[in-house]
Write an enzyme that holds these catalytic residues in place. Sequence first.
Site, PDB file in Angstrom:
ATOM      1  N   ASN A  83     -12.973  -5.141 -13.537  1.00  8.05           N
ATOM      2  CA  ASN A  83     -12.667  -5.044 -14.952  1.00  8.05           C
ATOM      3  C   ASN A  83     -11.791  -6.234 -15.383  1.00  8.05           C
ATOM      4  OD1 ASN A  83     -12.431  -3.853 -17.581  1.00  8.05           O
ATOM      5  ND2 ASN A  83     -12.702  -1.844 -16.618  1.00  8.05           N
ATOM      6  N   HIS A 113       5.476 -17.257  -0.123  1.00 10.91           N
ATOM      7  CA  HIS A 113       6.541 -18.261  -0.204  1.00 10.91           C
ATOM      8  C   HIS A 113       7.630 -17.938   0.810  1.00 10.91           C
ATOM      9  CE1 HIS A 113       4.899 -20.049  -3.884  1.00 10.91           C
ATOM     10  NE2 HIS A 113       4.623 -18.811  -4.256  1.00 10.91           N
ATOM     11  N   GLY A 140      -6.624   0.604 -11.712  1.00  7.14           N
ATOM     12  CA  GLY A 140      -6.038  -0.422 -12.558  1.00  7.14           C
ATOM     13  C   GLY A 140      -4.605  -0.750 -12.186  1.00  7.14           C
ATOM     14  N   ALA A 158      -4.047   3.835  -9.118  1.00  9.31           N
ATOM     15  CA  ALA A 158      -3.604   2.873 -10.126  1.00  9.31           C
ATOM     16  C   ALA A 158      -2.117   2.568  -9.988  1.00  9.31           C
ATOM     17  CB  ALA A 158      -3.905   3.411 -11.516  1.00  9.31           C
ATOM     18  N   ARG A 181      -4.030  11.179   1.567  1.00  4.42           N
ATOM     19  CA  ARG A 181      -4.857  12.159   2.256  1.00  4.42           C
ATOM     20  C   ARG A 181      -6.115  11.485   2.781  1.00  4.42           C
ATOM     21  NH1 ARG A 181      -9.408  14.143  -0.405  1.00  4.42           N
ATOM     22  NH2 ARG A 181      -9.573  13.701  -2.646  1.00  4.42           N
TER      23      ARG A 181
END
Length: 223
Positions: A83, A113, A140, A158, A181
């Site tokens: 997306n 870094h 997301g 998410a 789980r």
Amino acid sequence: MTEKEKQQAGELYNSNDRELFNERIKAKKLCAEYNAVECNDFQKRERILDSLVALRGENTVIEPNFFCDYGYNIIIGENFYANHNLVILDCAEVVFGDNVFIGPNCGFYSAEHPIDANLRNQGLEYAKPIKVGNNVWIGGGVNVIGGVTIGDNAVIGAGSVVTKDIPANCVAAGNPCVPIRTLEASEIAEVTEKPEINMPELKKPEAPAEKPKSRRLEIHRIN
């Protein structure tokens, strides 16, 4: 060794190296071109992706905006969907298996870094590869850090920050992301048998009707 060779070997390298700088500029120009393509021009998107990433399978869908560092370290399997606002910092290899689904605003950061500020201030960094298995669903706002492997059939909740390997066949979430789980056998089968992403076929515009030829008045010279 060149700075690029050090980078690919996982050693400290200077990211300000001219060769690497020019390669990043090339990739970012292609990303800018990709993000500017009309939303229904799938063929042009695919052509740009073929010029940008190292390898991709059939049915690759990456919604703009999409950003990466080099492109040539990205390998994508079959039936890949990401997306909007995918970011891949591919200083090292970033590999996605088949049937991977990625939500909006996700990042895969192979760049690392040094903790030592003196080294960091010299522009030195290193890179660790990322591997995502088959049939993985990433929600997301997920960030995946360099050196991480996500196993087959895993589901990442998410907003998670994945700092360590995630085993196959589990649901994982959190910051840091940890398994919650194990998937049931029926759930694994459901993920594995997910239908392919089919790109819509765009109808070619009909040719405009031929305009009637204008009739010109012929003037006959009388001798």
